[in-house]
Write a protein that holds these residues in place. Structure first.
Motif, PDB file in Angstrom:
ATOM      1  N   ILE A 162       0.874  -1.178   0.000  1.00 50.57           N
ATOM      2  CA  ILE A 162       0.000   0.000   0.000  1.00 50.57           C
ATOM      3  C   ILE A 162       0.907   1.224   0.000  1.00 50.57           C
ATOM      4  N   GLY A 194      -6.172  -6.099   7.851  1.00 47.74           N
ATOM      5  CA  GLY A 194      -5.930  -7.543   7.837  1.00 47.74           C
ATOM      6  C   GLY A 194      -6.832  -8.275   8.805  1.00 47.74           C
ATOM      7  N   THR A 195      -7.494  -9.308   8.297  1.00 52.75           N
ATOM      8  CA  THR A 195      -8.401 -10.085   9.139  1.00 52.75           C
ATOM      9  C   THR A 195      -8.102 -11.581   9.013  1.00 52.75           C
ATOM     10  N   GLY A 196      -6.802 -11.923   9.084  1.00 53.72           N
ATOM     11  CA  GLY A 196      -6.398 -13.321   9.240  1.00 53.72           C
ATOM     12  C   GLY A 196      -6.387 -13.627  10.732  1.00 53.72           C
ATOM     13  N   SER A 197      -5.694 -14.678  11.091  1.00 51.63           N
ATOM     14  CA  SER A 197      -5.692 -15.116  12.487  1.00 51.63           C
ATOM     15  C   SER A 197      -5.224 -14.006  13.449  1.00 51.63           C
ATOM     16  N   GLY A 199      -5.241 -10.684  13.043  1.00 53.34           N
ATOM     17  CA  GLY A 199      -6.261  -9.644  13.133  1.00 53.34           C
ATOM     18  C   GLY A 199      -7.429 -10.127  13.986  1.00 53.34           C
ATOM     19  N   ARG A 339      -6.528 -20.441   6.104  1.00 48.91           N
ATOM     20  CA  ARG A 339      -6.436 -21.067   7.419  1.00 48.91           C
ATOM     21  C   ARG A 339      -7.585 -20.637   8.332  1.00 48.91           C
ATOM     22  N   ARG A 361     -12.801  -4.400  -0.484  1.00 51.04           N
ATOM     23  CA  ARG A 361     -13.031  -4.846  -1.859  1.00 51.04           C
ATOM     24  C   ARG A 361     -14.032  -3.886  -2.523  1.00 51.04           C
TER      25      ARG A 361
END
Ligand code: NA7
Length: 550
Positions: A162, A194-197, A199, A339, A361
């Motif tokens: 970014i 970020g919205t993985g583990s 986040g 994941r 998005r």
């Protein structure tokens, strides 16, 4: 707070020649020291951090905890250690795990050969001597017969692509390299990208403290409740009747953990009511059981869609605002192929009045500005910007080492089309180099503690074999490596995993070859295969000494 009981590490002078150099002082590196010493090897360790801990040293963001149950996320090599260490929570916090690692390092005197605050800058194989020449950023050069890369699978944090981060005048932090000094959150306008583990673990806690929390979500992720709490005393007592046997049994499971509620049947083999009841049981139990409660969730699109729909309904039932719920519902990829996350109150956090969810998005981030985050829609002013944007997983940490094997070939060249290795343990053309939880081993798809112990046990036994036979060079055969790569790809293709744009497949790093990087056939099958290979005199490996070959 001093985490370890003995004195903090003193800087040691690097030796010029040892039997083995171990890179990394997390769970894998420390156990490698222990085992290598056990066969009489001299060892030198190189660790970038000032302390032991590896991933648990760096990932100290609010909410960081293990998503494997503590009773299973533990070393099993010492029955006394198993008996004496007590975990306080079902899923241990980062701090408790770091305490445990420090305890182990003290107890087995594992720090004494480690150069901390030191990075490997190059490792070059000297074919005339069958030795690795390891250079560090402290100017040391250490020669060794064996090089053990115990660098972790998720240890190279990644900033997002970014524009404008350098213009930002507020404070920014990364979950994977969280500062050691306190980070002020109270009263601040905080944003998480970020919205993985990472986040999903940190967002509920950040929301409790921040004045306002903005979550920038690119891909909604599937998450299930952890149901954390104190360790269940009845279950613990049952495990402790023979803890070593419990850990041994974990090596005979697909994921390196006991399958406590798995049905062992297809989701399609039961009626709707029974299926729903099983999903509810898994949702109420915690762990990743929703993925394994039926045996075809990761393979059969129909079964997968049923599990996905179950989670979608759960999200709708937790999140009050239907429009926000729809934004949080993962779509466009099969359940569990990115994941799966384990959370404590993640979805409910979006019911708070100080939390805002931005779907990037719909309105992409254009740039970071001096004062916040600019999307195509508007600017969000931010005091603290948290990048929970993941890692250059599995290959990143190895490729930064600047490894050159036989004939001067660089690992970066050898892996330009993907990380090919034999069993995730050794790489053709890179003699005497072993990787712990390397690409094409089960690694991140299984409980990392048993996989680490298994790998290190196997590697050290292989070194011991070579020593006994008088060999000083061991290398994977190109043909065996190719066959293994086909096997890894063939099994991955039988599942839905390759359909997810996940870090398992390198999709999060622009330009990274799209190769499924873990062996998905099950830890049990993998262990059996490795045993078979060792028992047959190391099929697929070549041993030699300067001047002679086997
Ligand atoms: P992950 O699982 O890789 O998650 C990273 C998140 O950051 C994910 O939601 C990404 O969205 C998002 N991301 C990455 N780059 C960007 C950019 N440029 N813009 C917006 N959003 C972005 O890393 P974690 O640290 O959460 O977890 C890693 C593992 O550590 C975890 O699975 C456990 O094993 C422990 P995307 O999905 O790519 O659209």
């Amino acid at each position: 707070m001093n985490l370890h009981e003995s004195t903090p590490p003193v800087r040691i002078a690097a030796p010029t020649l040892v039997d083995a150099v171990v890179i990394g002082a997390g769970f894998a590196g420390l156990y490698a020291h222990y085992k290598l010493r056990g066969i009489g090897c001299t060892v030198f360790g190189v660790e970038a951090a000032p302390e032991v801990g590896g991933t648990w040293f760096w990932n100290r963001y609010p909410g960081a905890r293990c998503d494997v149950e503590s009773l299973d996320y533990t070393y099993s090599f010492s029955p006394e250690l198993l008996d004496q260490w007590r975990w306080s929570e079902r899923f241990a916090t980062q701090l408790e795990i770091l305490r445990y690692i420090n305890h182990v390092a003290d107890r087995f005197d594992l720090r004494r050969d480690i150069g901390f605050d030191t990075r490997v800058t190059a490792a070059t194989f000297d074919e005339a001597a069958n030795q690795w020449v390891v250079d560090t950023d402290r100017g040391d050069t250490v020669r060794c017969r064996y090089l053990i890369a115990a660098v972790g699978c998720l240890s190279l944090p990644k900033l997002p692509e970014i524009a404008g981060i350098e213009d930002y005048e507020g404070r920014w932090v990364q979950t994977g390299a969280w500062p050691h000094e306190p980070v002020e959150i109270a009263g601040k306008r905080v944003a998480v990208i970020g919205t993985g583990s990472s986040g999903i673990q940190s967002i509920p806690l950040l929301a409790q403290e921040a004045a306002h929390l903005t979550v920038f979500q690119r891909t909604a992720n599937y998450s299930v409740p952890a149901h954390n709490g104190p360790v269940d005393p009845d279950y613990e007592a049952q495990v402790r009747t023979d803890y070593s046997a419990h850990c041994q049994a974990n090596r005979k499971t697909k994921g390196g953990v006991p399958s406590r509620i798995d049905s062992g049947v297809s989701a399609m083999a039961v009626c709707d009511q029974e299926r729903q009841a099983k999903y509810e049981q898994a949702w109420g139990f915690g762990t990743f059981s929703l993925q394994s409660v039926f045996n075809d969730t990761t393979r059969n699109p129909e079964a997968n869609a049923l599990a996905a729909a179950f989670v979608h309904d759960k999200i709708r039932s937790i999140v009050n605002d239907p429009e926000i719920a729809e934004r949080l519902i993962p779509r466009g990829y099969p359940f569990g192929t990115k994941r799966l996350c384990l959370d404590t109150g993640y979805y409910a956090t979006f019911n708070r009045s100080n939390v805002e969810l931005v779907d990037i998005r719909a309105t992409p981030i254009e740039r970071i500005t001096r004062t916040g985050v600019q999307t195509t829609d508007r600017e969000y002013p931010v005091d603290l910007l948290v990048f929970a944007t993941g890692f250059d997983a599995m290959t990143g940490p190895l490729l930064t080492l600047n490894i050159r094997g036989a004939g001067g070939q660089s690992l970066n060249d050898a892996w330009k089309d993907g990380p090919f290795s034999y069993l995730g343990l050794a790489i053709a053309g890179f003699p005497n180099l072993f990787t712990v939880n390397g690409p094409s081993s089960p690694s991140v798809l299984a409980n990392m503690l048993p996989t680490i112990e298994h790998h290190v046990d196997w590697i050290v036994e292989c070194i011991s074999y070579a020593k006994r036979k008088g060999f000083d060079r061991v290398e994977a055969d190109e043909g065996a490596q190719k066959e293994w790569a086909h096997e890894v790809a063939r099994i991955a293709a039988m599942t839905l995993y390759p359909q997810g744009n996940s870090w398992y497949i390198g999709a999060n790093v622009p330009g990274k070859p799209r190769v499924f990087m873990a062996y998905i056939g099950g830890f049990d099958r993998y262990v059996a295969r490795c045993e078979e290979i060792a028992d047959s005199g190391y099929t697929g490996f070549r041993f030699s000494a300067v001047g002679s070959t086997e």
